[in-house]
Structure formats: C-alpha cells, structure tokens
Design a protein around this motif. Structure first.
Motif, PDB file in Angstrom:
ATOM      1  N   MET A   1       6.986  12.603  -6.904  1.00 36.92           N
ATOM      2  CA  MET A   1       7.121  13.970  -7.412  1.00 36.92           C
ATOM      3  C   MET A   1       6.347  14.193  -8.699  1.00 36.92           C
TER       4      MET A   1
ATOM      5  N   ALA B   1      10.334  18.741 -16.285  1.00 38.94           N
ATOM      6  CA  ALA B   1      11.561  18.369 -15.557  1.00 38.94           C
ATOM      7  C   ALA B   1      12.167  17.087 -16.120  1.00 38.94           C
ATOM      8  N   ARG B   2      13.469  17.100 -16.228  1.00 37.90           N
ATOM      9  CA  ARG B   2      14.246  15.901 -16.577  1.00 37.90           C
ATOM     10  C   ARG B   2      15.342  15.795 -15.520  1.00 37.90           C
ATOM     11  N   VAL B   3      15.601  14.600 -15.022  1.00 33.48           N
ATOM     12  CA  VAL B   3      16.513  14.431 -13.892  1.00 33.48           C
ATOM     13  C   VAL B   3      17.558  13.382 -14.227  1.00 33.48           C
TER      14      VAL B   3
ATOM     15  N   ARG C   1       9.746  27.734 -15.180  1.00 36.14           N
ATOM     16  CA  ARG C   1       8.833  27.818 -14.031  1.00 36.14           C
ATOM     17  C   ARG C   1       8.383  26.421 -13.596  1.00 36.14           C
TER      18      ARG C   1
ATOM     19  N   THR D   1      11.089  24.105 -12.331  1.00 36.74           N
ATOM     20  CA  THR D   1      11.507  24.490 -10.976  1.00 36.74           C
ATOM     21  C   THR D   1      10.496  24.026  -9.943  1.00 36.74           C
ATOM     22  N   LEU D   2       9.199  24.172 -10.244  1.00 38.49           N
ATOM     23  CA  LEU D   2       8.191  23.603  -9.335  1.00 38.49           C
ATOM     24  C   LEU D   2       8.489  22.120  -9.114  1.00 38.49           C
TER      25      LEU D   2
ATOM     26  N   GLY E   1      11.318  20.625  -9.379  1.00 41.10           N
ATOM     27  CA  GLY E   1      12.523  20.497  -8.561  1.00 41.10           C
ATOM     28  C   GLY E   1      12.199  20.592  -7.076  1.00 41.10           C
ATOM     29  N   ALA E   2      11.266  21.485  -6.744  1.00 41.85           N
ATOM     30  CA  ALA E   2      10.813  21.560  -5.342  1.00 41.85           C
ATOM     31  C   ALA E   2      10.073  20.292  -4.949  1.00 41.85           C
ATOM     32  N   TYR E   3       9.230  19.779  -5.852  1.00 42.87           N
ATOM     33  CA  TYR E   3       8.515  18.525  -5.533  1.00 42.87           C
ATOM     34  C   TYR E   3       9.534  17.406  -5.284  1.00 42.87           C
TER      35      TYR E   3
ATOM     36  N   MET F   1      12.522  17.673  -3.974  1.00 46.94           N
ATOM     37  CA  MET F   1      13.094  17.820  -2.627  1.00 46.94           C
ATOM     38  C   MET F   1      12.068  17.446  -1.546  1.00 46.94           C
ATOM     39  N   VAL F   2      10.816  17.856  -1.744  1.00 46.09           N
ATOM     40  CA  VAL F   2       9.774  17.509  -0.772  1.00 46.09           C
ATOM     41  C   VAL F   2       9.583  15.990  -0.721  1.00 46.09           C
TER      42      VAL F   2
ATOM     43  N   ASN G   1      18.960  23.161 -14.419  1.00 48.10           N
ATOM     44  CA  ASN G   1      18.305  24.148 -13.564  1.00 48.10           C
ATOM     45  C   ASN G   1      19.110  24.277 -12.264  1.00 48.10           C
ATOM     46  N   PHE G   2      19.113  23.241 -11.433  1.00 43.97           N
ATOM     47  CA  PHE G   2      19.980  23.245 -10.250  1.00 43.97           C
ATOM     48  C   PHE G   2      20.369  21.822  -9.901  1.00 43.97           C
TER      49      PHE G   2
END
Lengths: 196, 196
Positions: free
Chosen positions: A39, A51-53, A123, A126-127, A129-131, A133-134, A167-168
C-alpha cells in the motif's frame, strides 16, 4: 502494455464483498507487513503519505474500540481477526523534507494553513485507506470497512488529542460467506460519468 | 485462499509511477467504460457511491481546465490523452433508496446534517478516486494524479455551482518514461504502522 487478468479483477473489485462475519483464521503479522509494503507505494500528493494505521490484533486492543462503536459494528470488530484503525497525521508536513526532497521547503505552506493541512491529510490518508483495502484483497484477505463510530472517542482513546486523527475502521481476515447480505446495485456509467 | 501474483503487485503498486509526460497513444472510450465497470464495485459506506467523473478527451475540454491549473500542471493536462476530473456529489443521499434499499430512510440524516454530508461525500468519493487509479493500472493504463489547481474555478467551469464538487484530477494514458523523476522514498512500517 501489461494488464491484470480476470482473476485479479474479481479478487479486487468484481467478486470482493464487504464482510460482516469472520472465520476463525488468524492473520499473521507477516501478512500485515506485506500489506503495508504494497500500500505504501500508492500515489499521494507530494508523496505526503499521511496515513497512520493501528493494527488491533488482541482481544484487549479491540475492546478499547467497543465503547466508541455504533451497535451494529460491535460484533464486526470483536469477531475480526485484525481491525485496522486507519488514521492520518495532520503533522504529515514535518516529514516532507525526507519524502519530497526535491522541494525541501514544501512543508511551510501546510504549517501556515490549517484548512489546507487538514484537507490534504484527509484526502491523501483516504486514498491510502483505499490502497490498504486493495492490497489486502490482492493478498487474499477480506475487508470489512466501517465508518459508524464516535471519532472523538477513538481519537481520545488511541491518539491522546495529538495530531493523528481517525478516518475509518476496517476488519481484516477471512470472511464467513454466511454473514453476507445480497449485493447492492451500483450506478451505471451514465449516472456517474460524463465523456467530454 | 486466492491471491494476486507478483505481476499484479508490480502493476498496481510496486512498479507503477505517477506520470508527468505522455506517449501519443489514444485511450478508447471502451477502456474508460471498462475502467468504471471495475471501480464502481469498490466499497463505500452504505454503498453511497458519491464519485462523479468527467473524462476530458478533446483538446477543447482539456483547455477549459487550463485557467484553473497550477503552472506545473498545464503540460501534464494538455499532453494527457484523457484527464479525469474526479468529483463527488454532496447530494449523493438522494440515490440511497436505490443504492441501499434495505434502509430506505438512510438519506434523512445526510439531508439534515451538512457537515456529515460533506465529510461522507469527500471520504467515499476519495476512496472511489483511488479505486479509479487502481482499476486504470489494472487495465494497463498509467495515471498522473494532480491536486494543484483552483477548486472554486473548476467547480464554476464544470459544475455550475451545483452539488457536485471537484476532488482531484488524474491524467490517464500511457506514460513516457523519459518524463519520470527518480522515485521518492516511502515511510517504513514502523513509521506509519503500530501493532497492538
């Protein structure tokens, strides 16, 4: 040009489903490291990478989320092998001298402008975050994204009022097909897209 | 479990690069339709699907963007076979009775609460922007995302002050490797992720 095959289209988009229930299969830490190592290469503006996870793996860590959750999401969190708390750091600009070395002064505009900083972090986080999941789906994991929770409560519990904001959330593991609803429709091309 | 292969990891993440210059190869409309038919299956909260996309294909359509662009982005837009204007509709909730039929009253909370509506549209529209880039790469296209432009000017020019708002721009086509910079570093796992 190279292109992916039907199996990959199905894995990432066409056959993948948001999961509500999970099989009792662990997700090894090594898989989470491989996930991040994919990602992180996805594009962000000025490579800002905000992003931080947090990967919640233990029952105790997941329990810390529960008071902040919408009731419908409690079982999804408690039952997931791993829950990713996908967040973004509004102080991302402090790392730009490393991440975007050809314009070392780029951080200053974000330091000055709180609205630009927040929008850019949201923004691009969130991009990413999509990466996430992909990449998870490409590695054979299922995802269960959730945005029904009290953001302020999660920020207090996990980020202590600092510059990082949730974020989510996303459950990660192997979904139990018995927990799926029927698939919802999507908009047709002409409802969402215009050719100009 | 099924998983993607190294070729797909490279195509989507590891070898893919944000492009600055484009080869003179057209992108047929059929490819844009296949692109949307993949991206539309990516998850959004309550299947709200707020993304709206303008595909600018003609010189005239791309020229309408130019006055709103940061100077560094003009050549990237004019030279791209297609430029996607990735936007989101803040009135997405009007379509929830169709998109999320098992809770037909779900739109009301977004109609009441402008901040929730804006945040939900921006978050989910951005996820869909990432799905667009991932789907493009899976189809063998290159991407050149840009957020350096005057949002208000683009909204006036293309969306006429309505409920649809621009999010970011993305060139689509076949990149000219001569236009690439050296690749920037990414954060290490421990700089962006925490195992709990």
């Amino acid at each position: 040009m190279a292109a992916a095959d039907d199996m990959s289209f199905d894995l990432v988009f066409r056959a993948a489903r948001s999961q509500n229930r999970w099989l009792a299969c662990e997700v090894p830490d090594d898989v989470l490291r491989r996930l991040y190592d994919l990602m992180r290469w996805g594009p962000t503006s000025m490579n800002c990478s905000p992003a931080r996870v947090l990967f919640l793996r233990t029952a105790g860590a997941k329990q810390r989320l529960v008071p902040a959750l919408a009731p419908a999401n409690v079982d999804k969190v408690v039952g997931a092998p791993v829950v990713a708390v996908i967040a973004y750091d509004t102080a991302f600009y402090e790392r730009l001298p490393h991440l975007f070395p050809h314009r070392p002064e780029a951080g200053a505009m974000f330091e000055r402008d709180a609205a630009l900083r927040e929008e850019t972090a949201f923004r691009n986080g969130t991009l990413q975050g999509a990466y996430l999941m992909v990449a998870a789906r490409m590695l054979g994991l299922d995802c269960g994204p959730m945005s029904g929770f009290d953001q302020a409560a999660v920020n207090r519990e996990f980020f202590d009022g600092g510059t990082v904001k949730v974020n989510f959330l996303c459950g990660l593991g192997y979904g139990d097909p018995a927990g799926l609803f029927s698939r919802h429709p999507r908009l047709e091309f002409g409802q969402a897209c215009t050719l100009l």
